[in-house]
Design a protein around this motif. Structure first.
Motif, PDB file in Angstrom:
ATOM      1  N   GLU A  30       8.805 -14.079  23.030  1.00  0.00           N
ATOM      2  CA  GLU A  30       7.288 -14.725  22.884  1.00  0.00           C
ATOM      3  C   GLU A  30       6.483 -14.565  24.078  1.00  0.00           C
ATOM      4  O   GLU A  30       5.063 -14.931  23.897  1.00  0.00           O
ATOM      5  CB  GLU A  30       8.144 -16.380  23.121  1.00  0.00           C
ATOM      6  CG  GLU A  30       8.603 -16.424  22.349  1.00  0.00           C
ATOM      7  CD  GLU A  30       9.975 -16.041  21.760  1.00  0.00           C
ATOM      8  OE1 GLU A  30      10.841 -17.055  20.882  1.00  0.00           O
ATOM      9  OE2 GLU A  30      10.902 -15.427  23.201  1.00  0.00           O
ATOM     10  N   ASP A  31       6.670 -13.596  25.292  1.00  0.00           N
ATOM     11  CA  ASP A  31       5.797 -13.359  26.433  1.00  0.00           C
ATOM     12  C   ASP A  31       4.987 -12.214  25.624  1.00  0.00           C
ATOM     13  O   ASP A  31       3.856 -11.989  26.325  1.00  0.00           O
ATOM     14  CB  ASP A  31       6.808 -13.005  27.360  1.00  0.00           C
ATOM     15  CG  ASP A  31       6.674 -14.178  28.003  1.00  0.00           C
ATOM     16  OD1 ASP A  31       6.406 -15.397  27.487  1.00  0.00           O
ATOM     17  OD2 ASP A  31       7.905 -14.693  29.269  1.00  0.00           O
ATOM     18  N   VAL A  32       5.561 -11.300  25.647  1.00  0.00           N
ATOM     19  CA  VAL A  32       5.096  -9.260  24.301  1.00  0.00           C
ATOM     20  C   VAL A  32       4.456 -10.056  23.635  1.00  0.00           C
ATOM     21  O   VAL A  32       3.193  -8.970  23.286  1.00  0.00           O
ATOM     22  CB  VAL A  32       5.969  -8.966  24.429  1.00  0.00           C
ATOM     23  CG1 VAL A  32       5.848  -7.375  23.872  1.00  0.00           C
ATOM     24  CG2 VAL A  32       7.015  -8.882  25.186  1.00  0.00           C
ATOM     25  N   TRP A  33       4.701 -11.387  22.506  1.00  0.00           N
ATOM     26  CA  TRP A  33       4.065 -11.230  20.978  1.00  0.00           C
ATOM     27  C   TRP A  33       2.906 -11.134  21.734  1.00  0.00           C
ATOM     28  O   TRP A  33       1.252 -10.119  20.269  1.00  0.00           O
ATOM     29  CB  TRP A  33       4.206 -12.124  20.493  1.00  0.00           C
ATOM     30  CG  TRP A  33       3.082 -12.057  19.382  1.00  0.00           C
ATOM     31  CD1 TRP A  33       2.821 -13.876  18.966  1.00  0.00           C
ATOM     32  CD2 TRP A  33       3.517 -12.049  17.865  1.00  0.00           C
ATOM     33  NE1 TRP A  33       2.190 -13.696  17.745  1.00  0.00           N
ATOM     34  CE2 TRP A  33       2.635 -12.747  17.458  1.00  0.00           C
ATOM     35  CE3 TRP A  33       4.360 -10.855  17.515  1.00  0.00           C
ATOM     36  CZ2 TRP A  33       2.281 -12.226  15.697  1.00  0.00           C
ATOM     37  CZ3 TRP A  33       4.094 -10.467  16.085  1.00  0.00           C
ATOM     38  CH2 TRP A  33       3.339 -11.011  15.928  1.00  0.00           C
ATOM     39  N   PRO A  34       2.041 -11.583  22.583  1.00  0.00           N
ATOM     40  CA  PRO A  34       0.570 -11.468  22.416  1.00  0.00           C
ATOM     41  C   PRO A  34      -0.667 -10.551  23.183  1.00  0.00           C
ATOM     42  O   PRO A  34      -1.106  -9.741  22.639  1.00  0.00           O
ATOM     43  CB  PRO A  34      -0.282 -12.750  23.925  1.00  0.00           C
ATOM     44  CG  PRO A  34       1.233 -13.657  23.521  1.00  0.00           C
ATOM     45  CD  PRO A  34       2.603 -12.869  23.313  1.00  0.00           C
ATOM     46  N   ALA A  35       0.581  -9.614  23.147  1.00  0.00           N
ATOM     47  CA  ALA A  35       0.663  -7.960  23.520  1.00  0.00           C
ATOM     48  C   ALA A  35       0.010  -7.194  22.317  1.00  0.00           C
ATOM     49  O   ALA A  35      -0.458  -6.466  22.828  1.00  0.00           O
ATOM     50  CB  ALA A  35       1.161  -7.437  24.663  1.00  0.00           C
ATOM     51  N   VAL A  36       0.748  -7.678  21.225  1.00  0.00           N
ATOM     52  CA  VAL A  36       0.942  -6.765  20.139  1.00  0.00           C
ATOM     53  C   VAL A  36      -0.091  -7.291  19.181  1.00  0.00           C
ATOM     54  O   VAL A  36       0.020  -6.768  17.947  1.00  0.00           O
ATOM     55  CB  VAL A  36       2.214  -6.141  19.594  1.00  0.00           C
ATOM     56  CG1 VAL A  36       2.455  -5.326  21.060  1.00  0.00           C
ATOM     57  CG2 VAL A  36       3.290  -7.079  19.820  1.00  0.00           C
ATOM     58  N   ALA A  37      -0.490  -8.488  19.262  1.00  0.00           N
ATOM     59  CA  ALA A  37      -0.666  -8.993  18.389  1.00  0.00           C
ATOM     60  C   ALA A  37      -2.374 -10.298  18.654  1.00  0.00           C
ATOM     61  O   ALA A  37      -2.864 -11.357  17.545  1.00  0.00           O
ATOM     62  CB  ALA A  37       0.000 -10.621  17.780  1.00  0.00           C
ATOM     63  N   THR A  38      -2.763  -9.614  19.246  1.00  0.00           N
ATOM     64  CA  THR A  38      -4.306 -10.137  20.240  1.00  0.00           C
ATOM     65  C   THR A  38      -5.077  -9.582  20.223  1.00  0.00           C
ATOM     66  O   THR A  38      -4.842  -8.786  20.702  1.00  0.00           O
ATOM     67  CB  THR A  38      -4.018 -11.980  21.002  1.00  0.00           C
ATOM     68  OG1 THR A  38      -3.764 -10.761  22.219  1.00  0.00           O
ATOM     69  CG2 THR A  38      -3.289 -12.300  20.231  1.00  0.00           C
ATOM     70  N   PRO A  39      -6.326  -9.507  20.178  1.00  0.00           N
ATOM     71  CA  PRO A  39      -7.682  -8.575  20.411  1.00  0.00           C
ATOM     72  C   PRO A  39      -7.395  -8.102  21.597  1.00  0.00           C
ATOM     73  O   PRO A  39      -7.522  -7.621  22.808  1.00  0.00           O
ATOM     74  CB  PRO A  39      -8.816  -9.700  20.007  1.00  0.00           C
ATOM     75  CG  PRO A  39      -8.374 -10.600  18.931  1.00  0.00           C
ATOM     76  CD  PRO A  39      -7.655 -10.673  19.206  1.00  0.00           C
ATOM     77  N   GLU A  40      -6.745  -9.499  22.877  1.00  0.00           N
ATOM     78  CA  GLU A  40      -7.237  -9.342  23.963  1.00  0.00           C
ATOM     79  C   GLU A  40      -6.002  -8.548  25.188  1.00  0.00           C
ATOM     80  O   GLU A  40      -6.415  -7.776  25.241  1.00  0.00           O
ATOM     81  CB  GLU A  40      -6.508 -10.700  24.737  1.00  0.00           C
ATOM     82  CG  GLU A  40      -8.694 -11.667  24.776  1.00  0.00           C
ATOM     83  CD  GLU A  40      -8.241 -12.063  23.217  1.00  0.00           C
ATOM     84  OE1 GLU A  40      -8.921 -13.010  22.711  1.00  0.00           O
ATOM     85  OE2 GLU A  40      -7.346 -12.637  22.509  1.00  0.00           O
ATOM     86  N   GLY A  41      -4.949  -8.501  24.241  1.00  0.00           N
ATOM     87  CA  GLY A  41      -3.828  -8.150  24.363  1.00  0.00           C
ATOM     88  C   GLY A  41      -3.534  -6.874  23.998  1.00  0.00           C
ATOM     89  O   GLY A  41      -3.397  -5.690  25.232  1.00  0.00           O
ATOM     90  N   LEU A  42      -3.687  -6.040  22.691  1.00  0.00           N
ATOM     91  CA  LEU A  42      -4.121  -4.811  22.467  1.00  0.00           C
ATOM     92  C   LEU A  42      -5.283  -3.926  22.802  1.00  0.00           C
ATOM     93  O   LEU A  42      -5.099  -3.047  23.444  1.00  0.00           O
ATOM     94  CB  LEU A  42      -4.062  -5.036  20.688  1.00  0.00           C
ATOM     95  CG  LEU A  42      -3.176  -4.968  19.841  1.00  0.00           C
ATOM     96  CD1 LEU A  42      -3.906  -5.568  18.121  1.00  0.00           C
ATOM     97  CD2 LEU A  42      -2.105  -3.918  20.194  1.00  0.00           C
ATOM     98  N   GLY A  43      -6.413  -4.688  23.339  1.00  0.00           N
ATOM     99  CA  GLY A  43      -7.683  -4.109  24.033  1.00  0.00           C
ATOM    100  C   GLY A  43      -6.949  -4.065  25.523  1.00  0.00           C
ATOM    101  O   GLY A  43      -7.820  -2.977  25.949  1.00  0.00           O
TER     102      GLY A  43
END
Length: 134
Positions: A30-43
């Motif tokens: 759940e903590d890692v998900w935003p890093a691979v599934a949001t523009p901010e995280g991937l960016g």
């Protein structure tokens, strides 16, 4: 606890390439998900995201990698982006105990534009990023 990047493996057939990585991360899925599934995280660690519609068949535009569609979307587990020209990026998260996760990563592409070492560098940035933002 720190993350680790298992040896990446690659296969080549003609000009088609497939890279696989196994990345152990010191945070929950759940903590890692935003890093691979949001523009901010991937960016922050992978590439700038111009468009990302977070749903199956949503539009995705990844500046350095291409544009296409979201072809798999299982919140907190799987994000897959299929790109024009036969490319694909798949992030598959799994639990690793109570407070960690494993990222199974697949990258399919044509040509010579990407390398295992380039993705290894990206995953080092991912480990640093989730250490600061989770």
């Amino acid at each position: 606890m720190s993350g680790s990047i298992a040896q990446g493996t690659g296969r080549t057939r003609g000009n088609a390439h497939i890279l696989h990585f196994l990345v152990r991360l010191p945070r929950s899925m759940e903590d890692v998900w935003p890093a691979v599934a949001t523009p901010e995280g991937l960016g922050a660690w992978c590439t700038a995201v111009e468009v990302l519609q977070p749903r199956l068949d949503g539009v995705v535009v990844l500046r350095e990698l291409g544009s296409g569609r979201v072809t798999a979307w299982d919140v907190d587990r799987v994000a897959e982006y299929s790109l024009e020209g036969g490319g694909r990026i798949r992030f598959h998260l799994e639990r690793d105990g109570d407070a960690a996760s494993v990222l199974r990563f697949t990258r399919e592409f044509r040509g010579e534009a990407e390398s295992e070492s380039g993705w290894r560098t990206r995953f080092e940035r991912l480990i640093e990023y989730i250490g600061r933002h989770s």
